[in-house]
Design an enzyme around this catalytic site. Structure first.
Site, PDB file in Angstrom:
ATOM      1  N   GLN A   1      46.724  43.487  43.507  1.00  0.00           N
ATOM      2  CA  GLN A   1      45.625  42.530  43.720  1.00  0.00           C
ATOM      3  C   GLN A   1      44.620  43.024  44.755  1.00  0.00           C
ATOM      4  O   GLN A   1      43.424  42.833  44.600  1.00  0.00           O
ATOM      5  CB  GLN A   1      46.184  41.182  44.152  1.00  0.00           C
ATOM      6  CG  GLN A   1      46.335  40.244  42.978  1.00  0.00           C
ATOM      7  CD  GLN A   1      46.999  38.937  43.341  1.00  0.00           C
ATOM      8  OE1 GLN A   1      47.384  38.717  44.480  1.00  0.00           O
ATOM      9  NE2 GLN A   1      47.138  38.073  42.379  1.00  0.00           N
TER      10      GLN A   1
ATOM     11  N   ARG B   1      46.783  43.974  36.413  1.00  0.00           N
ATOM     12  CA  ARG B   1      46.781  42.681  37.109  1.00  0.00           C
ATOM     13  C   ARG B   1      48.184  42.291  37.496  1.00  0.00           C
ATOM     14  O   ARG B   1      48.757  41.352  36.959  1.00  0.00           O
ATOM     15  CB  ARG B   1      46.084  41.672  36.252  1.00  0.00           C
ATOM     16  CG  ARG B   1      44.613  41.965  36.446  1.00  0.00           C
ATOM     17  CD  ARG B   1      43.704  41.195  35.749  1.00  0.00           C
ATOM     18  NE  ARG B   1      42.468  41.204  36.534  1.00  0.00           N
ATOM     19  CZ  ARG B   1      41.458  40.462  36.263  1.00  0.00           C
ATOM     20  NH1 ARG B   1      41.515  39.615  35.295  1.00  0.00           N
ATOM     21  NH2 ARG B   1      40.374  40.541  36.993  1.00  0.00           N
TER      22      ARG B   1
ATOM     23  N   TYR C   1      44.525  37.672  30.480  1.00  0.00           N
ATOM     24  CA  TYR C   1      43.220  37.733  29.819  1.00  0.00           C
ATOM     25  C   TYR C   1      43.233  36.948  28.519  1.00  0.00           C
ATOM     26  O   TYR C   1      44.283  36.745  27.913  1.00  0.00           O
ATOM     27  CB  TYR C   1      42.883  39.186  29.467  1.00  0.00           C
ATOM     28  CG  TYR C   1      42.527  40.053  30.632  1.00  0.00           C
ATOM     29  CD1 TYR C   1      41.353  39.840  31.343  1.00  0.00           C
ATOM     30  CD2 TYR C   1      43.343  41.105  31.004  1.00  0.00           C
ATOM     31  CE1 TYR C   1      41.012  40.665  32.399  1.00  0.00           C
ATOM     32  CE2 TYR C   1      43.001  41.939  32.053  1.00  0.00           C
ATOM     33  CZ  TYR C   1      41.834  41.713  32.743  1.00  0.00           C
ATOM     34  OH  TYR C   1      41.497  42.525  33.776  1.00  0.00           O
TER      35      TYR C   1
HETATM   36  P1  NAD Z   1      37.511  37.805  32.166  1.00  0.00           P
HETATM   37  O1  NAD Z   1      36.346  38.234  32.995  1.00  0.00           O
HETATM   38  O2  NAD Z   1      38.113  38.796  31.251  1.00  0.00           O
HETATM   39  O3  NAD Z   1      37.036  36.554  31.285  1.00  0.00           O
HETATM   40  C1  NAD Z   1      36.455  35.424  31.873  1.00  0.00           C
HETATM   41  C2  NAD Z   1      37.004  34.183  31.245  1.00  0.00           C
HETATM   42  O4  NAD Z   1      36.500  34.040  29.925  1.00  0.00           O
HETATM   43  C3  NAD Z   1      38.529  34.149  31.119  1.00  0.00           C
HETATM   44  O5  NAD Z   1      39.040  33.067  31.861  1.00  0.00           O
HETATM   45  C4  NAD Z   1      38.755  34.010  29.639  1.00  0.00           C
HETATM   46  O6  NAD Z   1      39.876  33.191  29.341  1.00  0.00           O
HETATM   47  C5  NAD Z   1      37.474  33.363  29.183  1.00  0.00           C
HETATM   48  N1  NAD Z   1      37.209  33.481  27.743  1.00  0.00           N
HETATM   49  C6  NAD Z   1      37.326  34.570  26.942  1.00  0.00           C
HETATM   50  N2  NAD Z   1      37.039  34.252  25.668  1.00  0.00           N
HETATM   51  C7  NAD Z   1      36.698  32.936  25.663  1.00  0.00           C
HETATM   52  C8  NAD Z   1      36.288  32.035  24.652  1.00  0.00           C
HETATM   53  N3  NAD Z   1      36.162  32.430  23.395  1.00  0.00           N
HETATM   54  N4  NAD Z   1      36.047  30.763  25.020  1.00  0.00           N
HETATM   55  C9  NAD Z   1      36.184  30.360  26.300  1.00  0.00           C
HETATM   56  N5  NAD Z   1      36.554  31.159  27.300  1.00  0.00           N
HETATM   57  C10 NAD Z   1      36.805  32.441  26.987  1.00  0.00           C
HETATM   58  O7  NAD Z   1      38.644  37.150  33.015  1.00  0.00           O
HETATM   59  P2  NAD Z   1      38.984  37.293  34.565  1.00  0.00           P
HETATM   60  O8  NAD Z   1      38.046  36.478  35.352  1.00  0.00           O
HETATM   61  O9  NAD Z   1      39.006  38.726  34.892  1.00  0.00           O
HETATM   62  O10 NAD Z   1      40.417  36.656  34.699  1.00  0.00           O
HETATM   63  C11 NAD Z   1      41.238  36.263  33.627  1.00  0.00           C
HETATM   64  C12 NAD Z   1      42.549  35.721  34.167  1.00  0.00           C
HETATM   65  O11 NAD Z   1      43.270  36.708  34.891  1.00  0.00           O
HETATM   66  C13 NAD Z   1      42.417  34.550  35.102  1.00  0.00           C
HETATM   67  O12 NAD Z   1      43.454  33.659  34.801  1.00  0.00           O
HETATM   68  C14 NAD Z   1      42.666  35.114  36.445  1.00  0.00           C
HETATM   69  O13 NAD Z   1      43.170  34.150  37.365  1.00  0.00           O
HETATM   70  C15 NAD Z   1      43.702  36.136  36.105  1.00  0.00           C
HETATM   71  N6  NAD Z   1      43.770  37.179  37.137  1.00  0.00           N
HETATM   72  C16 NAD Z   1      45.019  37.605  37.550  1.00  0.00           C
HETATM   73  C17 NAD Z   1      45.104  38.584  38.534  1.00  0.00           C
HETATM   74  C18 NAD Z   1      46.433  39.070  39.028  1.00  0.00           C
HETATM   75  O14 NAD Z   1      47.436  38.532  38.636  1.00  0.00           O
HETATM   76  N7  NAD Z   1      46.475  40.087  39.836  1.00  0.00           N
HETATM   77  C19 NAD Z   1      43.950  39.141  39.066  1.00  0.00           C
HETATM   78  C20 NAD Z   1      42.730  38.688  38.621  1.00  0.00           C
HETATM   79  C21 NAD Z   1      42.655  37.702  37.642  1.00  0.00           C
END
Ligand code: NAD
Length: 403
Positions: free
Chosen positions: A136, A131, A238
């Site tokens: 991206q 990430r 994450y």
């Molecule tokens: P993910 O699918 O791994 O998880 C989904 C969500 O579940 C996350 O926001 C996580 O914080 C939440 N979660 C996990 N355990 C939890 C708990 N016990 N209680 C409540 N919530 C919980 O996550 P994702 O959608 O793949 O993305 C995670 C982060 O990465 C986001 O902030 C996203 O913006 C970021 N991201 C960054 C990039 C990049 O920089 N290139 C790309 C994609 C996503």
């Protein structure tokens, strides 16, 4: 220009219910310019709304599955023949030094990595794209999670015996549906936006502090639970596994919020781990009759204790708990368009001067390369494989001792 053109094969997906396709006709021109020709298995794009004709019109060759697997590179959505019998047949179609690319879930299914390594193919898992900003454009988890969040809300709306928007009519006022989104990553944020567009009143919870402002910027209320998990995000953005005690605390604190809503959409997940259970059976039992839970984390075990993957459970108090799997395939056309853009960017990243040249110093190549020269080379996948083999050996020892 190099005389040899690279050939990328696109097989029809064989995973049950999978309607997506790895490349769509509109990306073929960009690949052709970089010296890449594409051979598509007949019918591969049909379920996503891309007929053979469209591929042919954009310069692809149509062929059999064997012809597709004879290519230099095989581009798939669900990669590596880890899935059921049809997938296993593909292992015999692979040839040494061929590159295979797709979503492979190698941390959860590391044995499949061993199978492809035995074929001496060079295997990349697109779900391991780091990430970082420059990756991206290749981030399939993000692109597909967008579809997941949207579909989860559409399914919830379809099962709820109420409407989402507030309506004031001559026949009275209909109040808006109350929606709670648990997990505000990519899928959760899209779910919030979609539910808001349909007119629901939305609140959302995520363990990462950074998610609060994102939730609010979409017009939803951020649920803040009085727990102190510290910084639950890691360097990749994450969440971490919180452990049993904190998870139980989350369940208790979320229960009254769950009790007050018509719809719960859960999307919480921790990479490489089973999904945390955040909505308990008791919490579901406190919801009003007709309420709906859509657990978008069902494939990873689910965020709701009552979730059964791929099933619909109706509780004694009349709450419908849905555990849909492969939500991204539910909008296969758009999911494939985005996936194909990710895949194209990744393929172009591997090609230098008309040849596939792996720069192992590169973070994207290194982070996604799972198998090469007959070995599983990705450290985290090797670790997962060793843990799985140790579990299996322990299981055999237990069986021998009659335990
Ligand atoms: P993910 O699918 O791994 O998880 C989904 C969500 O579940 C996350 O926001 C996580 O914080 C939440 N979660 C996990 N355990 C939890 C708990 N016990 N209680 C409540 N919530 C919980 O996550 P994702 O959608 O793949 O993305 C995670 C982060 O990465 C986001 O902030 C996203 O913006 C970021 N991201 C960054 C990039 C990049 O920089 N290139 C790309 C994609 C996503």
């Amino acid at each position: 220009m190099s005389a040899h053109r690279i050939v990328v094969g696109v097989p029809r997906e064989t995973f049950p219910g999978e309607a997506r396709v790895a490349l769509v006709p509109t990306v073929l021109a960009q690949l052709a310019k970089a010296g890449i020709d594409v051979v598509v298995e007949t019918g591969a794009g049909m379920a996503a709304g891309f007929p053979d004709r469209a591929y042919a019109d954009h310069g692809a060759r149509l062929g059999t599955r064997d012809e597709v697997f004879a290519a230099d590179v095989v581009a798939q959505v669900r990669a590596w023949g880890e899935y059921l019998d049809a997938g296993r047949d593909d292992l015999d179609r692979m040839h040494p030094d061929q590159v295979v690319v797709g979503i492979a879930d190698p941390l959860a299914a590391p044995d499949a990595a061993r199978h492809v390594a035995e074929r001496k193919v060079t295997a990349f898992a697109l779900d391991l794209v780091p990430r970082i900003t420059r990756a991206q454009v290749m981030d399939v988890l993000s692109s597909q999670a967008t579809v997941v969040g949207y579909r989860a809300v559409v399914i919830a709306a379809d099962h709820l015996p109420r409407m989402f928007p507030m309506l004031t009519t001559a026949a009275g006022t209909v109040p808006p549906a109350q929606v709670l989104v648990v997990g505000a990553g990519v899928a959760g944020l899209t779910a919030i936006a979609t539910a808001r567009r349909l007119g629901a009143v939305v609140q959302a919870y995520d363990v990462r502090r950074a998610a609060r402002s994102e939730i609010e910027s979409l017009g939803a209320r951020a649920v803040v639970l009085p727990l102190e998990p510290g910084e639950a995000g890691d360097s990749g953005g994450y969440a971490r596994d919180l452990g049993d005690a904190l998870t139980q605390r989350q369940q208790e604190l979320l229960a009254p919020v769950v009790a007050g809503v018509d719809v719960v959409i859960t999307t919480a997940s921790v990479p490489g781990k089973p999904a945390p259970v955040l909505v308990t059976e008791e919490a579901v039992q406190s919801m009003a009759a007709g309420s709906v839970v859509v657990d978008a984390a069902a494939e990873r075990g689910g965020n709701c204790a009552l979730t059964r993957a791929g099933r619909r459970v109706v509780t004694g108090n009349g709450v419908t708990v849905l555990g849909p799997t492969n939500l991204a395939s539910g909008a296969a056309h758009d999911a494939s368009v985005m996936y194909a853009k990710n895949m194209t960017a990744f393929l172009l990243h591997l090609v230098h001067d008309g040849q596939i040249a792996l720069d192992l110093e590169d973070e994207i190549v290194d982070g996604t390369l799972v198998a090469r020269d007959g070995e599983v080379v990705h450290p985290a996948v090797r670790e997962a494989l060793e843990a799985q083999e140790e579990d299996a050996a322990q299981g055999e020892r237990d069986e021998e001792m009659g335990r």
